[in-house]
Structure formats: structure tokens, C-alpha cells
Design an enzyme around this catalytic site. Structure first.
Site, mmCIF file in Angstrom:
data_model
loop_
_atom_site.group_PDB
_atom_site.id
_atom_site.type_symbol
_atom_site.label_atom_id
_atom_site.label_comp_id
_atom_site.label_asym_id
_atom_site.label_seq_id
_atom_site.Cartn_x
_atom_site.Cartn_y
_atom_site.Cartn_z
ATOM 1 N N TYR A 105 0.935 -0.909 -0.245
ATOM 2 C CA TYR A 105 -0.106 -0.130 -0.262
ATOM 3 C C TYR A 105 0.802 1.107 0.090
ATOM 4 O O TYR A 105 1.567 1.447 1.080
ATOM 5 C CB TYR A 105 -0.512 -0.253 1.384
ATOM 6 C CG TYR A 105 -1.785 -1.019 1.174
ATOM 7 C CD1 TYR A 105 -2.138 -1.682 0.085
ATOM 8 C CD2 TYR A 105 -2.659 -1.385 2.599
ATOM 9 C CE1 TYR A 105 -2.922 -2.778 -0.195
ATOM 10 C CE2 TYR A 105 -3.706 -2.183 2.398
ATOM 11 C CZ TYR A 105 -3.669 -3.033 1.120
ATOM 12 O OH TYR A 105 -4.925 -4.341 1.364
ATOM 13 N N GLY A 130 -16.177 -1.804 -1.658
ATOM 14 C CA GLY A 130 -14.563 -0.834 -2.905
ATOM 15 C C GLY A 130 -15.251 0.380 -2.972
ATOM 16 O O GLY A 130 -15.405 1.721 -2.293
#
Length: 290
Positions: free
Chosen positions: A66, A219
Site C-alpha cells: 500500500y 469498495g
């Protein structure tokens, strides 16, 4: 640390020998747009992490991919030295390219490097839980995970990892992983509108294995449903609060890791997940996936 003004919903769950709050926090959104680069508000990102721990959250989900490395470095800056009760879960098996893609990286040498990268960026001697990310950006894909999972099992035997799990996995891959080494969680996409793992969740509950849905609120495109909106209006709550509460009531082995880069939104998520959904509410919501 300050005293939380809200108690956490859902109680706790045991991952192997680690007790975590069922309501956790996912750090993915702390990176820049499309999970690349630094956050626009670094101080705000650090504040979210500290507030999550102040509220009593003991389960933080992250990955060195990430950013890359951004969320791990933020976690380290905000929280190290870590409270003894805090457990950080990471994942390996994918990397990032210059275009923001997620190419797979599951060769033994890739996985060893990623484990050591996570140890370094988080400043840890041992990782509490490592999930092997399978499939691709389109979702789970069939195929053996043996070589990759055996590599993680070796690193576990070396004392670098406490517990193992799988992510973005088919049910067959879950079973194959369990034939190699014990797993304590499965992390797959699941929410009110995407319920393909219903049978797997129920099976894992009987095995005392946690199920951790990623994208619990839909999402990058939030959940949208007239039924969800109707239940939320009846309860005078937000649709996202209802979606989180539904997940906690769906099964006791479901652990939540909703992400946010806002302390106000973090508080809203915690408060909203405490909603109690009646049988009527649940029946109406269960119709969404059908």
C-alpha cells in the site's frame, strides 16, 4: 491515550493465540489516490491511526504494497512502540508497478523479500499474521498455492511469522492451505451485495477460522440499494452503518476492517456498527444479493 467515548461493537475474536476486536481498522485508504503515494494530509492520517487505538481497536490491517510502504510507515510513526494488545495483520503476494497496477509476486524469493520488507517498515521482529494474497485484481483465480504457502510456512517455522491466512482465495485454495499449515483467517471480498462466500463463511465458523471481508462497504464504488436505503431510513441511520452492522450480525467469525482517512468517519463507522438489526431488517437486507 484518551478514554474512548464509544465502546466497540462486536466483541472480540481469537486468531490463534491473539485476541482482537471484531471491529478493526483497514489502513489501505491512508495512502494516496488509488493506494499510491503519500496521503494528502499526513497529520490527519496519523491522527486516524492513533484514534483507532484510543477507541480500543486491536486489529489493524495493512500491507507493504500500500503506497507502496506508505501505510506501514504511517503505522510505525503513529503507534510504535506498539501497545501489547495491538495486532497488525499484513499481506504478501503482490507488488505495485509504476502505473498503479498489482502484479503478482508469489515466487519464494518474492515472498521472503516481502516478509522482511514488512518487518522492516513496521519495525517488528515477528509479524503477528501474514495473509497470502492470491488471484488478481479481477478476483480469486483457480490454481495451486502450494509453493507460495509452503514458503510462508517455512518463514513461520523460522519464527518470523506467528500465524497465517489467505486472501482473495477460492474455497479449494483455503482447503489446500489448511493441508499445508493451520490458517486463522480468510480475507476475501464480501458485503451485502457480493455474497458468493456464504457457504465458506459458515464452514469457517465451525472451524473457528475468522473471515475478514475486504470492501465491506462496496469498495471504490459504495454500496447502493433501495432496500439498504429503506432499512437505514427506518432506523434513522446511514446505509453504510447498516451494512457494517449486518456484517457483524451475519456470523460471529466475521471481523470488520473498514478503512477511512477521517477521524470523524472512523467514529461514525464505530457508532453505526452498533446498530441492532431486527429479523425484519435482516430479511429485507438478505434480499439484496438475490
Amino acid at each position: 491515550m484518551s478514554t474512548p467515548s464509544l465502546s466497540l461493537p462486536g466483541g472480540t475474536w481469537t486468531l490463534g493465540d491473539l485476541t482482537v476486536t471484531r471491529f478493526g481498522y483497514g489502513a489501505m485508504q491512508l495512502a494516496g489516490p488509488w493506494v499510491m503515494g503519500p496521503p494528502a494530509d499526513r497529520d490527519g492520517a496519523l491522527a486516524v491511526l492513533r484514534e483507532a487505538v484510543d477507541y480500543g481497536i486491536t486489529h489493524i490491517d495493512t500491507s507493504d504494497a500500500y503506497g507502496p510502504r506508505v501505510t506501514n510507515e504511517l503505522i510505525r510513526e503513529a503507534l510504535h512502540p506498539y501497545p501489547e494488545s495491538l495486532h497488525i495483520v499484513t499481506k504478501v503476494g503482490a507488488t505495485r508497478d509504476a502505473q498503479g497496477g498489482w502484479p503478482t509476486a508469489r515466487r519464494p524469493e518474492d515472498l521472503r523479500r516481502q516478509v522482511h520488507d514488512n518487518l522492516t517498515s513496521l519495525r517488528l521482529d515477528v509479524l503477528d499474521l501474514v495473509n497470502l494474497r492470491l488471484g488478481n485484481a479481477e478476483g480469486p483465480q483457480p490454481g495451486s498455492l502450494a509453493e507460495a504457502f509452503e514458503t510462508l510456512a517455512e518463514l513461520q517455522q523460522q519464527g518470523l511469522i506467528r500465524h497465517l491466512g489467505v486472501s482473495n482465495a477460492t474455497e479449494e485454495q483455503v482447503t489446500e492451505a489448511q493441508s499445508i499449515a493451520p490458517i486463522v483467517c480468510v480475507q476475501n471480498m464480501y458485503n451485502l451485495a457480493h455474497r458468493h462466500d456464504d457457504k465458506l463463511i459458515d464452514r469457517l465458523a465451525t472451524e473457528s477460522v475468522a473471515y475478514v471481508p475486504f470492501f465491506p462497504l462496496g469498495g471504490f464504488t459504495p454500496l447502493q440499494s433501495s432496500a439498504l436505503s429503506a432499512v437505514a431510513a427506518r432506523l434513522e441511520a446511514t446505509p453504510m452503518s447498516v451494512a457494517l452492522a449486518w456484517l457483524l450480525q451475519r456470523s460471529p467469525n466475521i471481523l470488520l476492517i473498514p478503512g477511512t482517512s477521517s477521524t470523524a468517519h472512523l467514529r461514525e463507522n464505530i457508532a453505526g456498527a452498533k446498530l441492532f438489526l431486527s429479523h425484519e431488517d435482516l430479511t429485507e437486507l438478505d434480499g439484496i444479493s438475490r
